[in-house]
Design a protein around this motif. Structure first.
Motif, PDB file in Angstrom:
ATOM      1  N   PRO A 170      28.278  36.822  26.511  1.00 38.23           N
ATOM      2  CA  PRO A 170      29.745  35.983  26.135  1.00 38.23           C
ATOM      3  C   PRO A 170      30.724  36.414  27.263  1.00 38.23           C
ATOM      4  N   PHE A 171      31.810  35.745  27.552  1.00 41.55           N
ATOM      5  CA  PHE A 171      32.536  35.840  28.593  1.00 41.55           C
ATOM      6  C   PHE A 171      33.942  36.005  27.731  1.00 41.55           C
ATOM      7  N   LYS A 172      34.884  36.536  28.442  1.00 42.16           N
ATOM      8  CA  LYS A 172      36.510  36.427  27.801  1.00 42.16           C
ATOM      9  C   LYS A 172      37.397  35.604  28.806  1.00 42.16           C
ATOM     10  N   VAL A 173      37.958  34.766  28.290  1.00 47.90           N
ATOM     11  CA  VAL A 173      39.100  33.963  28.837  1.00 47.90           C
ATOM     12  C   VAL A 173      40.397  34.518  28.230  1.00 47.90           C
ATOM     13  N   ILE A 174      41.201  34.861  28.980  1.00 48.22           N
ATOM     14  CA  ILE A 174      42.743  35.173  28.752  1.00 48.22           C
ATOM     15  C   ILE A 174      43.465  34.045  29.204  1.00 48.22           C
ATOM     16  N   TRP A 175      44.060  33.321  28.414  1.00 49.17           N
ATOM     17  CA  TRP A 175      44.915  31.869  28.685  1.00 49.17           C
ATOM     18  C   TRP A 175      46.327  32.332  29.232  1.00 49.17           C
ATOM     19  N   LYS A 176      47.078  31.406  29.835  1.00 42.81           N
ATOM     20  CA  LYS A 176      48.309  31.821  30.399  1.00 42.81           C
ATOM     21  C   LYS A 176      49.515  32.210  29.106  1.00 42.81           C
ATOM     22  N   ASP A 177      49.116  31.517  28.118  1.00 42.84           N
ATOM     23  CA  ASP A 177      50.054  32.048  26.817  1.00 42.84           C
ATOM     24  C   ASP A 177      49.698  33.143  26.085  1.00 42.84           C
ATOM     25  N   GLY A 178      48.658  34.026  26.720  1.00 40.58           N
ATOM     26  CA  GLY A 178      48.462  35.242  26.052  1.00 40.58           C
ATOM     27  C   GLY A 178      47.289  35.370  25.251  1.00 40.58           C
ATOM     28  N   ARG A 179      46.687  34.156  24.877  1.00 36.32           N
ATOM     29  CA  ARG A 179      45.656  34.283  23.956  1.00 36.32           C
ATOM     30  C   ARG A 179      44.529  34.653  24.629  1.00 36.32           C
ATOM     31  N   GLU A 180      43.601  35.336  23.658  1.00 37.47           N
ATOM     32  CA  GLU A 180      42.267  35.812  24.316  1.00 37.47           C
ATOM     33  C   GLU A 180      41.250  35.123  23.621  1.00 37.47           C
ATOM     34  N   GLU A 181      40.150  34.692  24.477  1.00 36.84           N
ATOM     35  CA  GLU A 181      38.921  33.871  23.594  1.00 36.84           C
ATOM     36  C   GLU A 181      37.470  34.358  24.134  1.00 36.84           C
ATOM     37  N   ILE A 182      36.826  34.586  23.404  1.00 31.90           N
ATOM     38  CA  ILE A 182      35.547  35.039  23.735  1.00 31.90           C
ATOM     39  C   ILE A 182      34.365  33.726  23.620  1.00 31.90           C
ATOM     40  N   ILE A 183      34.032  33.578  24.855  1.00 28.86           N
ATOM     41  CA  ILE A 183      33.120  32.361  24.861  1.00 28.86           C
ATOM     42  C   ILE A 183      31.788  32.566  24.888  1.00 28.86           C
ATOM     43  N   SER A 184      30.772  32.376  23.911  1.00 31.32           N
ATOM     44  CA  SER A 184      29.257  32.464  24.295  1.00 31.32           C
ATOM     45  C   SER A 184      28.650  31.430  24.628  1.00 31.32           C
ATOM     46  N   ASN A 185      29.045  30.315  24.646  1.00 32.84           N
ATOM     47  CA  ASN A 185      28.395  28.908  25.183  1.00 32.84           C
ATOM     48  C   ASN A 185      28.984  28.416  26.565  1.00 32.84           C
ATOM     49  N   PRO A 186      28.274  28.542  27.510  1.00 32.93           N
ATOM     50  CA  PRO A 186      28.695  28.259  29.106  1.00 32.93           C
ATOM     51  C   PRO A 186      29.118  26.865  29.130  1.00 32.93           C
ATOM     52  N   ALA A 187      28.832  25.905  28.328  1.00 31.26           N
ATOM     53  CA  ALA A 187      29.068  24.744  28.393  1.00 31.26           C
ATOM     54  C   ALA A 187      30.774  24.604  27.759  1.00 31.26           C
ATOM     55  N   ASP A 188      31.194  25.650  27.180  1.00 31.19           N
ATOM     56  CA  ASP A 188      32.881  25.479  27.006  1.00 31.19           C
ATOM     57  C   ASP A 188      33.805  26.380  27.902  1.00 31.19           C
ATOM     58  N   PHE A 189      32.944  26.916  28.769  1.00 34.79           N
ATOM     59  CA  PHE A 189      33.713  27.593  29.999  1.00 34.79           C
ATOM     60  C   PHE A 189      34.588  26.856  30.824  1.00 34.79           C
ATOM     61  N   PRO A 190      35.911  27.068  31.167  1.00 29.01           N
ATOM     62  CA  PRO A 190      36.551  26.228  31.825  1.00 29.01           C
ATOM     63  C   PRO A 190      36.075  25.922  33.414  1.00 29.01           C
ATOM     64  N   ASP A 191      36.250  24.691  33.711  1.00 31.31           N
ATOM     65  CA  ASP A 191      35.511  24.242  35.006  1.00 31.31           C
ATOM     66  C   ASP A 191      36.734  24.681  36.158  1.00 31.31           C
ATOM     67  N   GLN A 192      36.644  25.739  36.683  1.00 30.86           N
ATOM     68  CA  GLN A 192      38.002  26.062  37.684  1.00 30.86           C
ATOM     69  C   GLN A 192      37.394  27.175  38.521  1.00 30.86           C
ATOM     70  N   GLU A 193      37.846  26.705  39.901  1.00 24.72           N
ATOM     71  CA  GLU A 193      37.273  27.874  41.187  1.00 24.72           C
ATOM     72  C   GLU A 193      38.186  29.173  40.957  1.00 24.72           C
ATOM     73  N   PRO A 194      37.571  30.203  41.085  1.00 28.48           N
ATOM     74  CA  PRO A 194      38.367  31.397  41.005  1.00 28.48           C
ATOM     75  C   PRO A 194      39.436  31.367  42.233  1.00 28.48           C
ATOM     76  N   GLY A 195      40.415  31.904  42.148  1.00 27.71           N
ATOM     77  CA  GLY A 195      41.364  31.993  43.139  1.00 27.71           C
ATOM     78  C   GLY A 195      42.461  30.602  43.123  1.00 27.71           C
ATOM     79  N   LYS A 196      41.965  29.594  42.331  1.00 25.78           N
ATOM     80  CA  LYS A 196      42.848  28.398  42.252  1.00 25.78           C
ATOM     81  C   LYS A 196      43.647  28.612  40.835  1.00 25.78           C
TER      82      LYS A 196
END
Length: 614
Positions: free
Chosen positions: A384-410
């Motif tokens: 599992p991975f943890k995504v912290i969104w800009k509005d402060g929400r934390e979400e734990i994602i265990s399915n890679p398909a749901d992971f955001p498509d974004q390059e680090p640093g952008k």
């Protein structure tokens, strides 16, 4: 009243002893249990090997997966003693089983292999038992082996755990040498359980398993009071009430008794039966209906958390219902598996299963194949991975398909990405130290501690990302150290990380079943491996197939499978080059029309199976 019941009812609480056997994997726990059961006359000598390992997988691999229990009666100095033995798993994935077993015991036999010495799991189990305040009896096993070195093992026990070598028992469980000295030591050293059979009933649920006829059967440790068939009892965790159908002890199979009293460990089942294994919460306290106010519930156990996730799909979609039944049946007896439905365009309907570790996952797969004849496709393990969104929400994602498509640093919709780390303890011979440090550093590890606990043995502590650990880290470690290193890990924390989603595209369409979240530094190397491997499994088609690997939005690797085409130049002999070019261009135009009409590529499911197979 049977003779057995009469003997047990004559034994007072002061002559009860509850103990378990703990050791590193493969140090001879189950074999020693056999010898103790033979010695006390519970089983006939020379029968089945490893009588307490009940699953086929356990016998085949020679490992214990589920803690098993058994009661024995032993006559010492002309007095009968009721001994209760728990055989625990040695592998780190099943640590929750070990800590549960400790709760029902007053002491533990700490077993060490004379030829291997102390290994990582021995250290971990020692600290677990020490924290629970159990009395430890040191035992050195396998002294009959030509490579055995008992003095070294005793010295290690003294240096590492401060256990007195004079109290240690030297045995060979296989040949039975020295085993008769163990039980007197247990009786002298391990304290009797504390309890009062006149107080209101208070029992702890230690384990449970499912029977098709009786419903859920509970393994319990009675702390106060007594319980018999016909009693009405209530659970503190769920508030549900039940009527007891039968009580008994494991001797070595289920042996019914009139009653169980304070200090004993035995099984109970209800009539009408408990149908849902979710109601049996391990670590729950039960008492008689009406006495809830007088009894203080016991502290429970923490539920083990799934650390490794895989997606499982039936090879043939027609077997979906059969496979679902099989998975449900195995999870009845193994509640640490989490399960949710999932579907993939490439592989059809399936499930995402969560396990405690990679061995747990492979044992589960073996049980599906052996006990239910089910064949499945399993994707590589992810964590599992943890995504912290800009509005402060934390979400734990265990399915890679749901992971955001974004390059680090952008700048993306999230503020931070985090991955789980584990603290790893590796014990190894000193000559392999350089190679192992190299392996840990190559897997993005951070060294925490390095200490020599004998002249030749080293304990190494590292913080490693869990994603690297599930990627066959243990296998690489074993092959580097010729099998001498041993590994133990526990959860550490979440840390900020430079991670990215790696996907496989076929003709620009993503294949959802093959997505992984990897560290930025590994994306290109993995992407190249993926496209090369996938190309081997895809057949040529009438039009071009483009296979690409993308990390975030960036394409990191590409392979092209050329289409079948007619040889339009075969009828030309000594013609001008412009004539050849004209025919090739004409063919190219026709190809484009064909692709526009036919559109997408159809890829056989066997290609995905071949790609996902190890």
């Amino acid at each position: 009243m049977s003779d057995l019941e009469k003997r047990i009812s004559d034994i007072p609480l002061e002559r009860f002893r509850n103990f378990c056997i703990v050791a590193h994997v493969d140090h001879g726990k189950s074999t020693l249990s056999d010898r103790l059961l033979e010695l006390t006359g519970t089983i006939a000598p020379g029968g089945n090997k490893q009588i307490l390992d009940k699953l086929d997988v356990e016998r085949e691999r020679g490992i214990t997966v589920k803690a098993q229990t058994c009661s024995m009666i032993y006559n010492y100095k002309n007095l009968d003693y009721l001994l209760h033995l728990v055989d625990t798993p040695g592998h780190v994935d099943f640590r929750a089983e070990v800590s549960r077993s400790y709760a029902s015991c007053g002491g533990a036999l700490l077993l060490v292999d004379a030829s291997q010495g102390i290994q990582a799991q021995t250290v971990a189990n020692f600290y677990l038992a020490f924290a629970q305040g159990l009395h430890l009896v040191p035992i050195v096993n396998k002294i009959d082996l030509p490579t055995a070195d008992p003095p070294r093992a005793l010295e290690q026990m003294k240096d590492t755990f401060e256990l007195d070598p004079a109290k240690a028992v030297l045995v060979s469980a296989k040949t039975g040498l020295g085993v008769e000295a163990i039980l007197p030591t247990v009786i002298e050293e391990v304290p009797a359980p504390v309890g009062d059979h006149l107080k209101p009933l208070k029992l702890l649920l230690v384990d449970s398993w499912y029977s098709n006829y009786k419903g859920v059967i509970l393994l319990v440790r009675v702390f106060d009071g007594q319980i018999k068939a016909g009693d009405h009892i209530a659970s503190f965790a769920t508030g549900l009430r039940y009527t007891v159908g039968e009580v008994g002890i494991m001797y070595p199979g289920q042996t019914p008794q009139k009653s169980l009293r304070a200090g004993q460990v035995g099984y109970i089942y209800f009539n009408p039966g408990m149908k849902r294994s979710q109601e049996a919460k391990v670590g729950d306290t039960y008492t008689t209906v009406g006495a809830e106010k007088q009894v203080e519930p016991l502290p429970g156990f923490e539920e083990p958390k799934a650390m490794v996730f895989v997606a499982a799909f039936p090879v043939d979609q027609g077997e979906y219902a059969h496979l679902e039944d099989s998975i449900n049946q195995i999870t009845l007896n193994d509640r640490s598996v989490t399960m949710q439905k999932e579907s993939s365009e490439a592989l059809g309907a399936g499930w995402r299963l969560g396990f405690l570790g990679t061995l747990h996952c492979s044992v589960f797969e073996d049980r599906l194949r052996q006990e239910h004849g089910a064949s499945i496709i399993i994707t590589p393990p992810t964590v599992p991975f943890k995504v912290i969104w800009k509005d402060g929400r934390e979400e734990i994602i265990s399915n890679p398909a749901d992971f955001p498509d974004q390059e680090p640093g952008k700048s993306g919709p999230y503020a931070d990405l985090q991955e789980p780390y584990v603290s790893v303890t590796i014990t190894l011979p000193e000559e392999y130290l350089g190679k192992v440090i190299e392996l840990c550093e190559g897997n993005r590890g951070e060294q925490k501690e390095l200490q020599f606990f004998t002249a030749t043995q080293v304990i190494l502590k590292y913080d490693l990302p869990l994603a690297q650990l599930v990627d066959d880290f243990f296998g690489k470690l074993k092959s580097l150290t010729k099998g001498y290193a041993s590994l133990d890990y526990e959860e550490s924390d979440w840390r900020k990380s430079n991670i990215i989603k790696l996907q496989l595209l076929v003709n620009k369409a993503p294949v959802d079943a093959v997505a992984r979240v990897v560290h930025y530094s590994q994306a290109e190397r993995l992407g190249r491996q993926w496209v090369t491997k996938f190309k081997e499994h895809v057949d040529r088609q009438m039009y071009e197939v483009v296979i690409q690997a993308t990390a975030g939005k960036r394409i990191v690797a590409r392979e092209t499978i050329k289409p079948f085409r007619k040889d339009v130049l075969s009828k030309l002999h000594a013609s001008d080059v412009s004539r050849r070019r004209k025919l090739l261009e004409k063919q190219k135009e026709g190809r484009k029309k064909l692709t526009a009409v036919a559109g997408n590529v159809s890829i056989d499911r066997r290609a995905f199976q071949g790609f996902l197979a190890k």
